[in-house]
Design a protein around this motif. Structure first.
Motif, mmCIF file in Angstrom:
data_model
loop_
_atom_site.group_PDB
_atom_site.id
_atom_site.type_symbol
_atom_site.label_atom_id
_atom_site.label_comp_id
_atom_site.label_asym_id
_atom_site.label_seq_id
_atom_site.Cartn_x
_atom_site.Cartn_y
_atom_site.Cartn_z
ATOM 1 N N THR A 20 0.835 -1.199 0.000
ATOM 2 C CA THR A 20 0.000 0.000 0.000
ATOM 3 C C THR A 20 0.874 1.255 0.000
ATOM 4 O O THR A 20 0.601 2.224 -0.704
ATOM 5 C CB THR A 20 -0.933 0.004 1.223
ATOM 6 O OG1 THR A 20 -1.611 -1.254 1.280
ATOM 7 C CG2 THR A 20 -1.969 1.108 1.110
ATOM 8 N N ALA A 21 1.970 1.196 0.770
ATOM 9 C CA ALA A 21 2.902 2.334 0.799
ATOM 10 C C ALA A 21 3.419 2.608 -0.628
ATOM 11 O O ALA A 21 3.461 3.754 -1.082
ATOM 12 C CB ALA A 21 4.058 2.042 1.744
ATOM 13 N N GLU A 22 3.763 1.537 -1.331
ATOM 14 C CA GLU A 22 4.253 1.692 -2.711
ATOM 15 C C GLU A 22 3.192 2.345 -3.597
ATOM 16 O O GLU A 22 3.464 3.262 -4.368
ATOM 17 C CB GLU A 22 4.615 0.316 -3.303
ATOM 18 C CG GLU A 22 5.925 -0.277 -2.765
ATOM 19 C CD GLU A 22 7.157 0.562 -3.126
ATOM 20 O OE1 GLU A 22 7.092 1.325 -4.109
ATOM 21 O OE2 GLU A 22 8.161 0.468 -2.389
ATOM 22 N N ALA A 23 1.956 1.895 -3.438
ATOM 23 C CA ALA A 23 0.861 2.430 -4.263
ATOM 24 C C ALA A 23 0.649 3.916 -3.984
ATOM 25 O O ALA A 23 0.442 4.716 -4.899
ATOM 26 C CB ALA A 23 -0.422 1.648 -3.987
ATOM 27 N N VAL A 24 0.751 4.302 -2.711
ATOM 28 C CA VAL A 24 0.572 5.715 -2.350
ATOM 29 C C VAL A 24 1.719 6.535 -2.953
ATOM 30 O O VAL A 24 1.508 7.605 -3.526
ATOM 31 C CB VAL A 24 0.536 5.887 -0.810
ATOM 32 C CG1 VAL A 24 0.588 7.360 -0.430
ATOM 33 C CG2 VAL A 24 -0.724 5.232 -0.240
ATOM 34 N N LYS A 25 2.927 5.983 -2.872
ATOM 35 C CA LYS A 25 4.099 6.679 -3.439
ATOM 36 C C LYS A 25 3.864 6.944 -4.929
ATOM 37 O O LYS A 25 3.997 8.072 -5.413
ATOM 38 C CB LYS A 25 5.339 5.806 -3.243
ATOM 39 C CG LYS A 25 6.589 6.380 -3.876
ATOM 40 C CD LYS A 25 7.758 5.402 -3.748
ATOM 41 C CE LYS A 25 8.872 5.797 -4.696
ATOM 42 N NZ LYS A 25 9.625 4.635 -5.188
ATOM 43 N N ASP A 26 3.449 5.926 -5.674
ATOM 44 C CA ASP A 26 3.212 6.091 -7.107
ATOM 45 C C ASP A 26 2.141 7.147 -7.372
ATOM 46 O O ASP A 26 2.274 7.975 -8.273
ATOM 47 C CB ASP A 26 2.776 4.754 -7.728
ATOM 48 C CG ASP A 26 3.863 3.681 -7.582
ATOM 49 O OD1 ASP A 26 5.023 4.053 -7.299
ATOM 50 O OD2 ASP A 26 3.538 2.489 -7.724
ATOM 51 N N SER A 27 1.091 7.156 -6.544
ATOM 52 C CA SER A 27 -0.005 8.112 -6.788
ATOM 53 C C SER A 27 0.466 9.548 -6.569
ATOM 54 O O SER A 27 0.046 10.464 -7.275
ATOM 55 C CB SER A 27 -1.188 7.793 -5.854
ATOM 56 O OG SER A 27 -0.856 8.101 -4.511
ATOM 57 N N LEU A 28 1.369 9.740 -5.607
ATOM 58 C CA LEU A 28 1.888 11.095 -5.344
ATOM 59 C C LEU A 28 2.756 11.551 -6.509
ATOM 60 O O LEU A 28 2.705 12.708 -6.928
ATOM 61 C CB LEU A 28 2.695 11.108 -4.047
ATOM 62 C CG LEU A 28 1.872 11.068 -2.744
ATOM 63 C CD1 LEU A 28 2.790 10.874 -1.550
ATOM 64 C CD2 LEU A 28 1.062 12.349 -2.594
ATOM 65 N N LYS A 29 3.538 10.615 -7.038
ATOM 66 C CA LYS A 29 4.400 10.935 -8.180
ATOM 67 C C LYS A 29 3.514 11.384 -9.352
ATOM 68 O O LYS A 29 3.682 12.471 -9.894
ATOM 69 C CB LYS A 29 5.192 9.671 -8.565
ATOM 70 C CG LYS A 29 6.232 9.915 -9.658
ATOM 71 C CD LYS A 29 7.532 10.423 -9.054
ATOM 72 C CE LYS A 29 8.458 10.969 -10.146
ATOM 73 N NZ LYS A 29 9.435 11.929 -9.599
#
Lengths: 462, 462
Positions: free
Chosen positions: A41-50
């Protein structure tokens, strides 16, 4: 700033689809079995911010679950807004009370949400409300209207006490430097009644273990002659509140902030329909501390609730046993001036002191956080108020919430900035309960309102 | 009658092996998941009775689990002994406290059992003690010494309240006609101190459910304003006993048999070492009703014990929730003259009456049975006493047990005959607990003593 409405209208299906994808990952921080999902989930949030336009995004390791950090700086001389949220969720149980799988989101219309609501664990608390900020940033960057700098700090341990957040914040004061902190992890009074949360309760969460005999005993052969840890635990828990539901722990109320009659009168003005409240949660009557109203009991007064209890035989049928052990998880909501560490210690000392010689008691303080009250005369509050006026056509009501976001007090101490709590959820959204949901109207309204906050905050900071 | 010692010495390994095979079948009557195992155990018991010499053996269907019936009639004019026992066992949980799997019997030496004890669920209660009677019959038939007729009635629902037994007994009075009923489902004071149980407590077992809100609620948003069913359940349970541990249910003590000072003085003569008692179960102190000794508390006084409690979040970590429901399994041990159905009703009426309007309460009476006292001046008791003198070289002490064998009162009413309780287990055998075991010495001593009972009972009945 231009209204985000047309942009939202054009992209709303994608906004909903993206949130649904995020909700499919069971990021249950309380249960080690979901470790990988929390990290994913952390990875998914990171991608969405990018994708939303941050220049820098990173997964910051901590002693626990990572914190996702994102940043977009347009001009060092402009104000900086720090957005906080969390990507972890509460455990979904009891599973059998969900009408649809908690991590298989569905959209259903309800009386309060005629345009539909997304049903899934975390839809409102806090993935949905956190994601409003990601989409608001997308709007501002895509339309070149971002008026200031923005930083994101999205953690994965909020539902288990933000164990690593203090560790992270104290090591990254520079990085996290900001002019105001913006959080959407609270609710609003009603769809037609926007509100800004100005107070939060603190929390002290403990686990207790009562041990009687060194093994389970036959309740016929030993019953009556040996202390039954369940009966003793029940007696001890019962003794923590008197007949007026005042908490009996010595010193518990010493530091409690007492509101003036004026303040209580002002609180009483907030719209409240007791019958509707009772009907919504199906109770025969409200229940609580003598001398206080329902709205006072769940906001300005401290509480003591058993969140879980277990011991002995809980399976099918009957077992005549005196168990060796009984357990309970107990949490206390605290109000401004009560120190959670002091309260946890008071609880431990008292609970151990009232145990009869026939049993042994162990109290394990779990976690906690301080209560918080914010003044309404600062720039952040005023900017938020203007933002709501813009999108709701109404001035929001300042309200005390019974919930706890322990880290708000931490931010004030460590980062020296005020936190503004712009919540778009409703009390009826069933957060922490089966069938948690988040209204699509609320989700989109949040995305529409947040950019206005950036606008007014930057304006007013000049 | 010749001593069975040589025969037992010759066959003891087989006696142990046969019991171990029986113990391998998990006949847990409380848990439907073990339905097939319970039926298979009935079959195994049937075969063992056939092999031991019964002319007739049958599996008798009932509304619940079957009753195994066996019979050997040598002469209609001779007395008939009816042996009762049960082939079902208690659930083994908590599993993690067992040192070896509950249904994978192992023999271990212990301080009290230097010749070894068989560790397995049901080893003592009651497969082991029931099987002593099967092997005693084998001895008497193989050596042509059976002095009277014998009938066996072995049921499979004792651990869940013998739900079908009354149904069976009332339909088979003829078939079950007997001169005395013999049961080994109790204990003896100590290996060197044989005893005959002359009193048993009755039982009333109920399950309670407390319902607050119609769904789990966030303890922050609702805490303090809504009745928490766990806190309420704890208060209600605590209120059932006062500071002297007297039960507060109105009318509860109305029919309680009060022993005379003489009787209490006689009871006090039974050897009892309080320090050893505390040490054996690892408690800091005994605990119970004011004004009574430990031996009185667990035999001649009624009790109220919570056998299981559950509600809210009991998993790892923390969940800040006010659950919708909380549950408890509660049992009351009753003494002579207390009617279990009346007590169950008194409990239900009282428990429902003390519930605050903010919750709803449901009380489900589970099962129960009447208490029992047997005089010591009847032929059965005298024969049992002589049998013990023969094999232990000591006169057994009459003792009241705190346990319940509800069907003893049923037998007296329906079959008009006295029940003799010859128990060979020890309190330390951990029945109903993890690591239940049965001493091999006790097992073989039972097989040796039972034939002597047949001998003396037949003699004295002439």
């Amino acid at each position: 700033m231009k209204s985000a409405k047309p942009y939202i209208e054009e992209h709303k299906q994608r906004f909903i689809d993206e949130l649904i994808e995020l909700l499919k990952i069971p990021s249950i921080s309380a249960d080690p079995a979901y470790k990988d999902d929390v990290f994913n989930t952390a990875e998914a949030v990171k991608d969405s911010l990018k994708k939303a336009g941050c220049d820098t995004v990173e997964i910051c390791e901590t002693p626990g679950y990572p914190i996702v950090y994102g940043e977009k700086t347009i001009d060092k001389n402009l104000p900086t807004v720090l957005v906080y949220g969390h990507y972890d969720v509460q455990p979904p149980d009891p599973m059998d009370l969900w009408n649809s799988p908690p991590f298989d989101p569905v959209i259903e219309k309800t009386e309060i949400h005629p345009n539909g609501a997304i049903f899934a664990r975390g839809s409102c608390d806090d993935k949905g409300q956190m994601y409003m900020h990601v989409k608001a940033l997308e709007y501002m960057t895509e339309t070149n209207q971002l008026p200031c700098n923005v930083k994101f700090m999205i953690e994965g341990e909020e539902e288990v006490g933000s164990a690593s957040l203090e560790w992270f914040v104290t090591r990254n004061r520079e990085k996290l430097a900001n002019d105001v902190i913006l959080i959407s992890d609270t609710g609003m009074i009603a769809k037609g009644t926007p509100s800004i949360t100005t107070g939060l309760r603190g929390l002290s969460y403990v686990e207790v273990e009562v041990t009687g005999p060194n093994r389970d005993l036959h309740s016929g052969l030993y019953g009556g002659a040996v202390a039954n840890p369940i009966n003793i635990l029940a007696k001890m828990i019962a003794s923590l509140q008197d007949e007026n539901n005042h908490i009996t722990i010595p010193g518990f109320y010493d530091d409690v902030e007492n509101l003036s009659e004026e303040e209580r009168a002002k609180m009483a003005e907030a719209p409240f329909d007791k019958e509707a409240y009772k009907k919504a949660i199906g109770i025969g009557d409200v229940y609580g501390e003598a001398g206080y109203t329902t709205n006072e009991r769940n906001s300005i007064r401290p509480t003591l609730d058993v969140n879980g209890i277990w011991g002995g035989y809980t399976g099918e049928g009957a077992k005549t046993v005196i168990p060796s052990k009984a357990y309970a998880k107990i949490s206390m909501r605290l109000v401004p001036n009560q120190d959670w560490k002091k309260i946890s210690q008071l609880f431990k000392d008292h609970f151990e002191s009232i145990a009869p010689k026939a049993v042994t008691v162990e109290v394990k303080p779990h976690h906690g956080g301080q209560a918080y009250v914010t003044p309404i005369d600062n720039t952040g509050y005023k900017a938020a108020s203007k933002a709501y006026e813009e999108t709701f056509g109404k001035t929001p009501i300042p309200q005390r919430s019974g919930g706890s976001i322990p880290i708000v007090a931490l931010f004030e101490n460590e980062l020296k900035s005020k936190t503004i709590l712009m919540g778009f959820g409703l009390d009826t959204d069933a957060i922490h309960s089966p069938n948690e949901h988040f209204g699509i109207w609320n989700y989109l309204k949040g995305i529409e309102t947040i950019p206005q906050f950036y606008h007014y905050f930057t304006e007013m900071s000049k």
